[in-house]
Write an enzyme that holds these catalytic residues in place. Structure first.
Site, mmCIF file in Angstrom:
data_model
loop_
_atom_site.group_PDB
_atom_site.id
_atom_site.type_symbol
_atom_site.label_atom_id
_atom_site.label_comp_id
_atom_site.label_asym_id
_atom_site.label_seq_id
_atom_site.Cartn_x
_atom_site.Cartn_y
_atom_site.Cartn_z
ATOM 1 N N HIS A 1 0.806 -1.220 0.000
ATOM 2 C CA HIS A 1 0.000 0.000 0.000
ATOM 3 C C HIS A 1 0.844 1.278 0.000
ATOM 4 C CE1 HIS A 1 -3.398 -2.608 0.996
ATOM 5 N NE2 HIS A 1 -2.760 -3.029 2.051
HETATM 6 O O1 RIB Z 1 -5.168 0.019 4.527
HETATM 7 C C1 RIB Z 1 -3.770 0.056 4.363
HETATM 8 C C2 RIB Z 1 -3.170 1.177 5.155
HETATM 9 O O2 RIB Z 1 -3.447 0.988 6.537
HETATM 10 C C3 RIB Z 1 -1.640 1.229 5.063
HETATM 11 O O3 RIB Z 1 -1.215 2.552 5.238
HETATM 12 C C4 RIB Z 1 -1.194 0.397 6.226
HETATM 13 O O4 RIB Z 1 0.107 0.784 6.692
HETATM 14 C C5 RIB Z 1 -2.228 0.768 7.242
HETATM 15 O O5 RIB Z 1 -1.811 1.981 7.846
#
Ligand code: RIB
Ligand code: CA
Length: 298
Positions: A232
């Site tokens: 992500h």
């Molecule tokens: O949903 C994914 C996000 O939530 C990413 O930033 C992960 O690190 C969590 O913070």
């Protein structure tokens, strides 16, 4: 021209790899500071983890500021079942040797951007609490920031509830403030970040690298892969380094803050006004090769 950035994060395994990618890219990125926020784990851990990772990358010179210890209104939530109790379980990294920088992350964000209008990009990869606090205090921040690159939300289903992604679910009011602020926004939601995952092949390539950061990344991702391995936050940094790997479209993003099961949902409507450029397509193989090439620099 090197891009001046502040990384606002909640390390977190994918945050940690995003920091490693940024640190491996000094020709393109000048990391002015890292600001920590409560999210994946409590603020004490996220602020320590940011320093642990920066020191592993030999960038202990980058100041780390602690920010908001809880969301604006919602009760604190964590994702420690994914990232581990410390937030970067598997990294094997020692505790930080350098102290936190003096001052609050919200003040650092506000003042750094105000003093260099149009020059500073914020990469926000945790709950948006720190940014929302700045924007409430100083709405001009929206115009003064060159760009805010957000990992959060989704143009499709969520990952914490069927509707909401973790960062926006953790602090939906903060996300709404940011997306209603008028800032120049790029949004990397789950619909695009789920296209770029660590699998056995990628993990094997990272594990074959022998540097301390690469070893830490391999250890963390070994665990993280079991949760799907989507990189992500790494895509938010990738937006600045390899924009050719991502397809974004102008859209109107609204955040549901209703006290219902849909709270934290991001509604993304293309073609009807716009408040953000939203990522839809990723050249996953090409970007993963790039990430490996940068990690191999350590
Ligand atoms: O949903 C994914 C996000 O939530 C990413 O930033 C992960 O690190 C969590 O913070
Ligand atoms: Ca994060």
């Amino acid at each position: 021209m090197r891009r001046k950035i502040i990384i606002d994060c909640d390390p977190g395994i994918d945050d940690a790899v995003a920091l490693m990618l940024a640190c491996a890219s000094p020709e393109e990125l000048e990391i002015l500071a890292v600001t920590a926020v409560a999210g994946n784990v409590a603020l004490g851990h996220t602020a320590a983890n940011a320093r642990r990772v920066l020191e592993a990358c030999d960038r202990g010179d980058v100041p780390v500021y602690a920010g908001c210890p809880r969301p604006l209104l919602r009760p604190p939530v964590t994702a420690d079942r994914i990232h581990g109790e410390t937030g970067i379980d598997g990294s094997g990294l020692p505790p930080p040797t350098r102290p936190l920088a003096d001052g609050h992350a919200v003040d650092l964000l506000r003042d750094t951007v105000r003093n260099a209008p149009g020059e500073v990009t914020v990469v926000a990869v945790g709950p948006l609490t720190n940014l929302a606090a700045v924007l409430v205090q100083r709405p001009e921040f929206a115009a003064e920031a060159r760009e805010i690159v957000v990992m959060g939300g989704s143009a499709g289903p969520g990952n914490v509830t069927p509707h909401a992604e973790f960062n926006f679910h953790a602090d939906p009011h903060a996300a709404r403030i940011v997306f209603e602020s008028g800032a120049s926004l790029a949004m990397y939601g789950l619909n695009i970040t789920h296209q770029v995952r660590v699998d056995d092949q990628v993990l094997g390539r990272i594990a074959a690298l022998r540097s301390p950061p690469a070893r830490a990344a391999a250890g963390m991702l070994e665990r993280y892969r079991d949760s799907g391995g989507a990189l992500h936050d790494v895509l938010a940094v990738g937006h600045l380094l390899r924009p050719d790997c991502f397809g974004l479209e102008a859209a109107l993003v609204t955040i549901d803050t209703s006290e219902t099961g849909r709270i934290g949902r991001s509604i993304v409507e293309r073609g009807s006004g716009t408040n953000a450029r939203v990522g839809f397509d990723a050249a996953a193989g090409e970007f993963l090769d790039f990430l490996l090439e940068r990690l191999a620099r350590y």
